[in-house]
Design an enzyme around this catalytic site. Structure first.
Site, short mmCIF file in Angstrom:
data_model
loop_
_atom_site.label_atom_id
_atom_site.label_comp_id
_atom_site.label_asym_id
_atom_site.label_seq_id
_atom_site.Cartn_x
_atom_site.Cartn_y
_atom_site.Cartn_z
CE1 TYR A 151 8.81 -3.87 8.34
CE2 TYR A 151 9.42 -1.56 8.16
CZ TYR A 151 8.54 -2.59 7.89
OH TYR A 151 7.41 -2.34 7.16
CD GLU B 214 6.59 -5.42 6.14
OE1 GLU B 214 5.83 -4.48 6.37
OE2 GLU B 214 6.35 -6.58 6.46
#
Lengths: 359, 391
Positions: free
Chosen positions: B101, B189
């Site tokens: 991530y 993101e």
């Protein structure tokens, strides 16, 4: 006294000839603020409402010794206006402009971090020290000179709280709107610290809203560092998560930054929280009485100690008796203050109903 | 403002971030055709402005073209957290050997862009952040200096051991930081950032939130706005320059200032009502704004009464009063309207409002809320309304 602005404030208005700038310059001047200069590039040499206009802040500072700046320029130019004021040596900068891009604000915040500059805002109503100076857009007629400091992230909600205080006969030392954006120059703690150090401020009202955790941190500060009483209010208890409620800062996602968390943090720090802005004056009166009673018992304790020390040398037996007597006195005093608080609260209610009847 | 994954990927690929290309389908037929074009296996991904799509069943792997079609049929029209899926993204399905991530968020505490990276990426990242926060590595970047190469490398080393992958990830992090600034993002993101069968680092997903305050200089992003993905009344409010959020209650609220608007809603709830909306008419009090506000609120059939709470500072009460009069002429509301105007020019406002059938009995915030709720519960408009309008 007051915080951030006072009767020594010499103000330069950036964007003095614009729509908002010109209107509020006149209002600030009428209130008694010492507006010494204005800045609009290209209009240097002219005058507005008797105030000299300059092409740059540096010129204005050189000619007028302005020490405070207020910014009314449109959002695309606001950040540059802050840079300009800081470089010109202005130590207190108030940015009223709404809609300033947050990423630009991060850069300007980083830039002034190391300088001795106090930035308030952006997206804020400014501040007012009643009877001394007003910088920004807070209506002067709703304020009254006194001893309560008000700090808030909102504009009109601040007016509502201030108006409630004034109607109850409670004046203010300084009212500060710190702004609702994500990146702001001055936060709750900065203001609380200033109020704690200001002799004119006897109590503080802190008005928060959903988003971020500034209120939680401020609550911890109150508990650890403040001797003056603080009461609170939090808006946004009914806000749904993830939605932006006008203020860029008021975004709640997941569990962080909800009204419940903030109210809980206030309660934990011993800060009474009003359910409606109209309840704030009652809480202030109660908090001040409580603080006074506390101070009184402290004095009483000191006296007791001194007396006791002297008597210890003479007779150990009398010590117990004295302590008992003092304890009885203390108890009676406590119940007495409670009664006073109730009486004052009743008076306020009466005053209010009278006023609303008049209308 | 939010943009869709396929739009964000377009921006990523342009910036040089390694992400799989794809095509957007609005029907199952299109989905099938695109799957054939790209070549199975493919991923079928719901395009909605909400997180947790995977867990909601909005992201599916399709081994064959036929399977892609049936997945698209299921996902199109699906409801994910209150939003209807109207588009699906078809991309080639990569072989995944690891999931990480990476994200950048504007952090209001440090007032800097903060990188968050974790080698434990994927659909459970929120759980990772809650239960094992030590697995999330953070770095606050100096916004004036920018992200330096060694910082990008240090972050990449938290994700990978292999130097080739570290280098690839560093490049992606640098590019991601550039994109964050270029498009005035408040959040970018990639979840997951994967390593594929060949050991290459690939951005498999993309999330992008843009600061509304910067949209004036982001024409490209403004063009990407998907009106289908937003509440129609909120679109109308934005066009009327009003700050509006639709809720489910029965009391329509028109207030000036965001904080006061929220406080008013809170009191509605406290005194037994339910707010139908959040609406801030803003500082400048153009009477037309009041008309737009009334129109939007009256279009909601659940609204049983409308409450005005205006504290005049910059906003002039007489402007708002004129707006209310105009709204009554144009919209002829059938629900009770309760008005409290305090502050700048309130006396002038009171005179203007004498011509319309509204309740102005309340002077305080608490009173105006209580009166509105009382009138709403009666379930009928005030009696003299029509007579007065005619007069």
């Amino acid at each position: 006294m007051s915080v951030f602005i006072n009767n020594r404030t010499k103000l330069v208005v950036q964007g003095i000839t614009g729509r908002d700038g010109s209107l509020h310059t006149s209002l600030m001047k009428a209130y008694g603020t010492s507006v010494v200069a204005g800045v609009t590039p290209g209009k240097g040499g002219k005058k507005f409402n008797g105030i000299p206009v300059f092409d740059s802040v540096a010129d204005a500072v050189a000619k007028t010794k302005a020490n405070t700046s207020v910014i009314y320029v449109p959002p695309p130019f606001a950040v540059d206006a802050i840079f300009e004021a800081a470089d010109a040596g202005i130590k207190t900068i108030i940015c009223i402009t709404e809609g300033v891009p947050a990423n630009d604000m991060m850069k300007v915040y980083e830039y002034i971090r190391e300088m001795d500059v106090r930035l308030i805002g952006p997206n804020c109503p400014g501040l007012i020290s009643p009877g001394q100076s007003k910088v920004g857009i807070i209506p002067g007629q709703i304020c009254k000179k006194g001893g309560v400091g008000v700090v808030s992230r909102s504009g009109t909600l601040t007016y509502e709280a201030v108006w409630a205080l004034t109607n109850a006969g409670i004046g203010q030392s300084t009212c500060v709107g710190i702004g609702g954006d994500q990146v702001i120059g001055t936060n709750f703690i900065d203001c609380l610290e200033a109020f704690e150090n200001d002799p004119a401020t006897k109590a503080v009202v802190m008005i928060g809203e959903i988003g971020g955790d500034d209120e939680q941190k401020a609550a911890l500060f109150v508990k650890k560092k403040m001797t003056k009483p603080v009461v609170g209010f939090i808006s946004g208890r009914t806000a749904p998560p993830g939605k932006r409620m006008g203020h860029a800062g008021a975004i709640i996602s997941g569990s962080a930054g909800t009204a419940e968390e903030k109210v809980a943090a206030f309660n934990k720090a011993g800060i009474p929280v009003a359910d409606s802005p109209t309840e704030i004056p009652g809480l202030i009166v109660a908090a001040l009485k409580k603080a006074k009673a506390k101070a009184a018992t402290k004095v009483a304790k000191k006296v007791t100690k001194k007396v006791a020390k002297k008597k210890v040398a003479k007779k150990a037996v009398t010590k117990n008796k004295v302590a008992k007597k003092k304890a009885v006195k203390k108890a009676t005093r406590k119940t007495a203050t409670k009664k006073v608080v109730k009486k004052v609260a009743k008076k306020i209610v009466k005053k209010k109903t009278k006023k609303s009847k008049k209308r | 403002m939010k943009i869709h994954e396929y739009q964000a990927k377009e921006l990523f690929i342009e910036a040089g971030i390694n992400a799989p290309d794809g095509k957007v389908a609005t029907t199952a037929d299109e989905a099938e055709a695109f799957a054939r074009e790209i070549g199975a296996p493919v991923m079928v991904k719901a395009q909605v402005h909400v997180g947790g799509r995977g867990k909601a069943g909005g992201v599916k792997f399709a081994k064959t073209v036929e399977e892609a079609r049936s997945h698209a049929e299921n996902i199109l029209g699906m409801d994910i957290k209150g939003l209807t899926v109207k588009k699906v993204l078809i991309t080639s399905a990569a072989e995944i050997t690891s999931e990480a991530y990476v994200g950048i968020i504007l952090d209001r505490v440090t007032k800097r862009p903060v990188f968050m990276v974790s080698s434990a990426g994927g659909i459970d990242i929120e759980e990772v952040a809650a239960k094992t926060p030590e697995k999330i590595h953070k770095l606050a970047v100096d916004p004036i200096v920018g992200l330096r190469d060694f910082e990008a490398r240090e972050l990449a080393f938290k994700l990978y051991k292999d130097i080739k992958q570290v280098r690839q990830a560093s490049v992606i992090l640098k590019k991601l930081y550039e994109v964050f600034w270029k498009y005035d993002a408040s959040l970018v993101e990639i979840n997951p950032l994967i390593t594929d069968g060949d050991g290459n680092v690939v951005a498999l997903d993309a999330k992008f939130n843009i600061d509304d305050n910067a949209l004036y200089r982001q024409a490209r992003i403004e063009e990407m706005r998907d009106l289908d993905a937003e509440e129609p009344s909120e679109v109308e409010a934005r066009e009327g320059d009003l700050s509006f959020v639709k809720l489910d209650g029965n009391i329509g609220c028109i207030v000036n200032g965001a904080g006061l608007a929220m406080a008013t809603m809170d009191l509605v709830k406290r005194y037994g009502g339910e707010p139908a909306n959040f609406l801030d008419i803003g500082g400048s009090s153009n009477p037309r704004k009041v008309v737009s506000a009334m129109k939007i609120i009256l279009s909601d059939p659940k609204v049983e009464a409308i409450l005005f709470n205006i504290f005049g500072g910059i906003t002039r009460c007489d402007d708002v009063a004129n707006g209310i009069v105009m709204a009554f002429k144009e919209l002829n509301p059938k629900v009770p309207v309760v008005v409290r105007l305090t502050g700048t020019n309130e006396k002038e406002a009171a005179k203007i409002l004498k011509t319309v059938p509204i309740d102005t009995g309340a002077t305080t915030l608490d009173e105006v809320v209580k009166r509105t709720i009382a009138l709403a519960s009666k379930g009928a408009p005030i009696v003299e309304q029509e007579e007065l309008v005619l007069a």
